[in-house]
Design an enzyme around this catalytic site. Structure first.
Site, PDB file in Angstrom:
ATOM      1  CG  ASP A 157      -2.030  -1.012   1.157  1.00  0.00           C
ATOM      2  OD1 ASP A 157      -2.446  -1.349   0.040  1.00  0.00           O
ATOM      3  OD2 ASP A 157      -2.498  -1.462   2.213  1.00  0.00           O
TER       4      ASP A 157
ATOM      5  CG  ASP B 220      -6.534  -1.485  -1.655  1.00  0.00           C
ATOM      6  OD1 ASP B 220      -6.625  -2.701  -1.901  1.00  0.00           O
ATOM      7  OD2 ASP B 220      -5.706  -1.014  -0.852  1.00  0.00           O
TER       8      ASP B 220
END
Length: 156
Positions: free
Chosen positions: A111, A128
């Site tokens: 991330d 995401d």
């Protein structure tokens, strides 16, 4: 080959490749940048959304692969579902499988988007965002279909 399959393959390859390239760059070239609203900061998510189920870290990749396999079998048996929803399905598969590949490659999902203006939000990645877009498209298509059916029923 049907146009839905061709478009699905193109969508899948584009989203998957871009997501994996950006993640590779963050891991290997330190693309970190601090901004006043949002920062780009490398982080590893050992769970799923908001790090839930992190205690399943070692098994999560296999559980997620099993879910993807079951979904694929369902779509193979129900091709009309795929043809109807090929756009969000393609986006969802590309993003989901990209995150699963991270678990095998890096031991966790990579991330890097970190929103911190006004409130601190979870760190997330392109995959995401794509998963959320796919779900939004699915919901929109379902609502539109329900409204169309309701209109059709009221005219009868």
């Amino acid at each position: 080959m049907r146009k839905e399959y061709k478009l699905s393959i193109i969508i899948f390859i584009c989203i998957f490749a871009i997501d994996q390239f950006v993640k590779y760059a963050f891991v290997n070239f330190s693309w970190e940048v601090d901004g006043p609203y949002m920062s780009l900061k490398l982080a590893y998510n050992y769970g799923v959304a908001f790090s839930m189920f992190a205690f399943l870290q070692e098994y999560l990749k296999y559980i997620q692969l099993l879910i993807a396999l079951i979904a694929t079998i369902y779509l193979l048996k129900n091709k009309e579902v795929f043809y109807k929803y090929f756009l969000p399905i393609s986006i969802l598969y590309a993003a989901g499988l990209s995150n699963i590949l991270d678990r095998f490659t890096y031991g966790a999902v990579v991330d890097y988007f970190y929103w911190h203006y006004g409130f601190e939000f979870a760190i997330f990645n392109i995959a995401d965002v794509m998963i959320n877009i796919a779900v939004a498209i699915l919901i929109f298509m379902q609502i539109k279909e329900a409204r169309d059916e309701k209109k059709k029923a009221s005219k009868s």
